[in-house]
Design an enzyme around this catalytic site. Structure first.
Site, PDB file in Angstrom:
ATOM      1  N   LYS A   1       0.841  -1.192   0.000  1.00  0.00           N
ATOM      2  CA  LYS A   1       0.000   0.000   0.000  1.00  0.00           C
ATOM      3  C   LYS A   1       0.883   1.252   0.000  1.00  0.00           C
ATOM      4  O   LYS A   1       0.684   2.173  -0.770  1.00  0.00           O
ATOM      5  CB  LYS A   1      -0.920  -0.027   1.226  1.00  0.00           C
TER       6      LYS A   1
ATOM      7  N   GLU B   1      10.741  -4.637   4.058  1.00  0.00           N
ATOM      8  CA  GLU B   1      10.792  -6.044   3.647  1.00  0.00           C
ATOM      9  C   GLU B   1      10.437  -6.187   2.164  1.00  0.00           C
ATOM     10  O   GLU B   1      11.127  -6.851   1.393  1.00  0.00           O
ATOM     11  CB  GLU B   1       9.789  -6.876   4.473  1.00  0.00           C
TER      12      GLU B   1
ATOM     13  N   GLY C   1      -4.561  -1.843   5.294  1.00  0.00           N
ATOM     14  CA  GLY C   1      -3.778  -2.977   4.793  1.00  0.00           C
ATOM     15  C   GLY C   1      -4.354  -4.327   5.190  1.00  0.00           C
ATOM     16  O   GLY C   1      -4.514  -5.219   4.362  1.00  0.00           O
ATOM     17  N   ARG C   2      -4.728  -4.477   6.465  1.00  0.00           N
ATOM     18  CA  ARG C   2      -5.171  -5.806   6.922  1.00  0.00           C
ATOM     19  C   ARG C   2      -6.601  -6.136   6.505  1.00  0.00           C
ATOM     20  O   ARG C   2      -7.089  -7.226   6.772  1.00  0.00           O
ATOM     21  CB  ARG C   2      -4.990  -5.938   8.435  1.00  0.00           C
TER      22      ARG C   2
ATOM     23  N   GLU D   1      -3.582  -6.478  15.460  1.00  0.00           N
ATOM     24  CA  GLU D   1      -3.112  -5.164  14.998  1.00  0.00           C
ATOM     25  C   GLU D   1      -4.247  -4.147  15.149  1.00  0.00           C
ATOM     26  O   GLU D   1      -4.002  -2.953  15.359  1.00  0.00           O
ATOM     27  CB  GLU D   1      -2.625  -5.239  13.534  1.00  0.00           C
TER      28      GLU D   1
ATOM     29  N   HIS E   1      -3.676 -33.224  18.810  1.00  0.00           N
ATOM     30  CA  HIS E   1      -2.468 -33.982  19.180  1.00  0.00           C
ATOM     31  C   HIS E   1      -1.328 -33.044  19.540  1.00  0.00           C
ATOM     32  O   HIS E   1      -0.182 -33.455  19.586  1.00  0.00           O
ATOM     33  CB  HIS E   1      -2.064 -34.891  18.016  1.00  0.00           C
TER      34      HIS E   1
ATOM     35  N   LYS F   1      10.144  -0.615  13.882  1.00  0.00           N
ATOM     36  CA  LYS F   1      10.540  -0.363  12.486  1.00  0.00           C
ATOM     37  C   LYS F   1      11.625   0.706  12.434  1.00  0.00           C
ATOM     38  O   LYS F   1      12.639   0.549  11.763  1.00  0.00           O
ATOM     39  CB  LYS F   1       9.329   0.195  11.713  1.00  0.00           C
TER      40      LYS F   1
HETATM   41  O1  LIG Z   1       1.235  -2.757   2.284  1.00  0.00           O
HETATM   42  P1  LIG Z   1       2.366  -2.113   3.010  1.00  0.00           P
HETATM   43  O2  LIG Z   1       2.282  -0.616   2.968  1.00  0.00           O
HETATM   44  O3  LIG Z   1       3.682  -2.607   2.481  1.00  0.00           O
HETATM   45  O4  LIG Z   1       2.265  -2.491   4.534  1.00  0.00           O
HETATM   46  C1  LIG Z   1       2.365  -3.814   4.991  1.00  0.00           C
HETATM   47  C2  LIG Z   1       1.834  -3.960   6.397  1.00  0.00           C
HETATM   48  O5  LIG Z   1       2.542  -3.131   7.288  1.00  0.00           O
HETATM   49  C3  LIG Z   1       1.656  -2.593   8.266  1.00  0.00           C
HETATM   50  O6  LIG Z   1       1.422  -1.269   7.993  1.00  0.00           O
HETATM   51  C4  LIG Z   1       2.218  -2.679   9.650  1.00  0.00           C
HETATM   52  O7  LIG Z   1       2.617  -3.957   9.975  1.00  0.00           O
HETATM   53  C5  LIG Z   1       0.369  -3.412   8.076  1.00  0.00           C
HETATM   54  O8  LIG Z   1      -0.752  -2.783   8.570  1.00  0.00           O
HETATM   55  C6  LIG Z   1       0.387  -3.603   6.610  1.00  0.00           C
HETATM   56  O9  LIG Z   1      -0.506  -4.594   6.235  1.00  0.00           O
END
Ligand SMILES: O=P(O)(O)OC[C@H]1O[C@](O)(CO)[C@@H](O)[C@@H]1O
Length: 545
Positions: A206, A212, A266-267, A352, A383, A511
């Site tokens: 987003k 990452e 995002g979530r 979150e 189990h 972060k």
């Molecule tokens: O889609 P992006 O901006 O890479 O963010 C990834 C994720 O990082 C967060 O902002 C924080 O973990 C989440 O809410 C989101 O889903």
């Protein structure tokens, strides 16, 4: 939306008094007293059968909890949520994932343009997906794409991967991989398996600023340009983002950027173009059915009285256990391998969203929020950790989720699976009394001494609460409906706890610090921290020098 401290409501006071009567509550006794308990405490919405009767509640509990929802302004809040009010106030955003699955004809007046934008962006995605699947859009070397790599993390990974795994029975010939962790070994393991000539890379972010995702995307692009011409990047890399400029700067062709909206968190974004990889993996008709299922749950949530409203009653159970029983966590046990990523997905969606210690007025809350969720599919989990639920010292309310019809004709397997699904909730509820355990031991021919020794270990207290969610069949529609059910449960809890469910400031601190530490690692500067952090940095540095 009204900011109401739930503990200052009349309903909360009533609940506190009501809870005092639960010291010697026994589910066995409740079922004995009332033959229609199950019927009274079960909610049915077409293919969804949700049985609350094996919870530590009476009908009065439901009445008091429902009064709490009303007193906390849930009705007005639902209206604000669905009509685009800025309910994510700390980020000044509306929360409109529901608009992503609303047909134009059902759009509220205030949301007509959001819904039409959502439909246009979905159509762009569907056209692209159809082009890839029917071979109109080919790779740089004129080949049909057969592999997708989704590069994203958090909501840009967990939703798509969970849905894709859930809908394996609906998948086409495309092979999907998901790269999320910044760990280079994770990327390398995926790169080992793919052919650059026929692979499409979907970068999902987003913000297009997530460490990452950008690290993985850069490594993969470098790998790709070692194998194919750099000019092939425009045909093999697409992006889903609300930061179009950054995606262009990364080298994505403008026409291959699928925008996301600011008003989708995002979530909660799997319904948007974030679902690109899923749509490529299951086709657009199935993706549409997923949206339709979610819309069905939106209508149920918006239009059903609280007493019969499935997400509302699920949320109220969480409030009951979290705030009155002081339960520390809840388990999510899907009795299907297809939903093996559901607990992980819900961990982000729930924790979150509602892991907040400050109320909507900015004051520290004086009550517990944010339930901890965890789980694994049954029967495997039986189990593994069920011992602790049956005989541990903690109260662990659990959701048992299953589908009445299996996807393949294996009645022997399915009957056994479902027998376990049903048996566990009955066992957790009834437990085994001392005298029942004693009789069992006597029947097995044990001596008196052995019985005396073993007896304490053979007793099960019971009264471990479960909610059974039995769905007719696993389809894209029912999966959409199930996920929307949890989304609305999260919303309801956030309203009652008087917190903001749609920001995530808590993710920032670590972060930001990681950037400083990365700098320290790269420059071999280990001193400027506490002695523990410095020593770890130094040891890491020495092992990698
Ligand atoms: O889609 P992006 O901006 O890479 O963010 C990834 C994720 O990082 C967060 O902002 C924080 O973990 C989440 O809410 C989101 O889903």
């Amino acid at each position: 939306m009204k900011n109401i401290n739930p503990t200052e409501t009349n309903a909360w006071l009533q609940l506190e008094k009501h809870f005092e009567g639960f010291d010697d509550f026994s589910l066995r006794e409740e079922f004995k007293k009332d033959a229609s308990r199950a019927q009274k405490l079960t909610l049915i919405d077409k293919d969804f059968y949700v049985d609350f009767s094996k919870n530590l509640i009476t009908e009065s509990t439901r009445t008091h909890l429902t009064a709490l929802a009303t007193e906390c302004g849930l009705k007005e809040a639902i209206n604000s949520y669905f009509t685009g009010a800025v309910i994510n106030a700390t980020e000044k955003r509306s929360v409109l994932h529901t608009a992503l699955r609303t047909p134009q004809a059902h759009a509220d007046k205030s949301l007509e343009s959001n819904v039409s934008d959502a439909i246009a962006s979905k159509q762009k995605m569907f056209d692209y997906v159809d082009g890839i699947l029917n071979g109109d859009t080919l790779s740089a070397n004129g080949k049909k794409f057969d592999t997708i790599v989704n590069i994203g993390i958090g909501g840009s990974d967990l939703g798509p991967v969970m849905i894709y795994e859930a809908l394996q029975a609906y998948k086409n010939n495309m092979t999907l991989h998901f790269v999320s962790n910044v760990e280079g070994d994770h990327v390398e393991e995926v790169l080992k398996k793919i052919n650059p000539d026929t692979t499409l890379f979907v970068i999902v972010s987003k913000s297009f600023g997530t460490q990452e995702t950008l690290t993985n995307a850069t490594t993969i692009r470098n790998w790709f340009t070692e194998k194919l011409e750099a000019s092939a990047v425009s045909k093999h890399f697409i992006a889903v983002s609300s930061n179009v400029d950054k995606a262009v700067n990364f080298g994505i062709d403008h026409k291959n950027i699928f925008p996301m909206f600011d008003w989708v968190g995002g979530r909660f974004s799997l319904w948007s173009t974030v679902g690109m990889s899923v749509a490529l993996g299951i086709g657009t008709d199935n993706f549409q059915a997923l949206l339709d299922g979610a819309h069905e749950m939106d209508n149920h949530f918006r239009n059903t009285d609280f007493e019969k409203n499935i997400p509302v009653q699920l949320a109220l159970m969480t409030i009951w256990y979290n705030n009155f029983y002081r339960a520390q966590s809840e388990a999510i046990i899907p009795y299907t391998q297809y939903l093996h990523r559901l607990p992980a997905y819900l961990q982000q969606a729930i924790m979150e969203s509602n892991g907040k210690c400050v109320d909507r007025d900015g004051n520290s809350v004086t009550y517990d929020t944010g339930n901890i969720v965890w789980g694994e599919p049954g029967t495997n989990s039986q189990h593994a950790f069920f011992q602790l639920i049956h005989q541990g010292t903690k109260l662990i309310p659990a959701h048992f989720i299953a589908f009445a019809k299996a996807k393949y004709n294996q009645p022997d397997h399915h009957n056994k699976l479902m027998a376990n699904f049903i048996a566990q909730t009955e066992a957790l509820m009834n437990g085994k009394t001392r005298s029942e355990a004693k009789k069992d031991l006597e029947r097995s021919g044990k001596s008196k001494d052995e019985i005396d020794m073993l007896l304490p270990f053979k007793v099960f207290e019971g009264d471990q609460p479960t909610t059974t969610i039995l769905i007719d069949e696993l389809t894209p529609q029912s999966i959409g409906k199930l996920i929307a059910m949890y989304e609305h449960k999260i919303f309801t809890e956030g309203i009652i706890w008087n917190i903001y469910s749609y920001d995530q400031w808590g993710v920032e601190l670590g972060k930001v610090l990681a950037d400083t530490i990365l700098d320290n690692i790269e420059n071999k500067e280990y001193a400027d921290h506490d002695s523990s952090t410095s020593a770890i940095l130094k040891r890491f540095g020495n092992l990698n020098s």
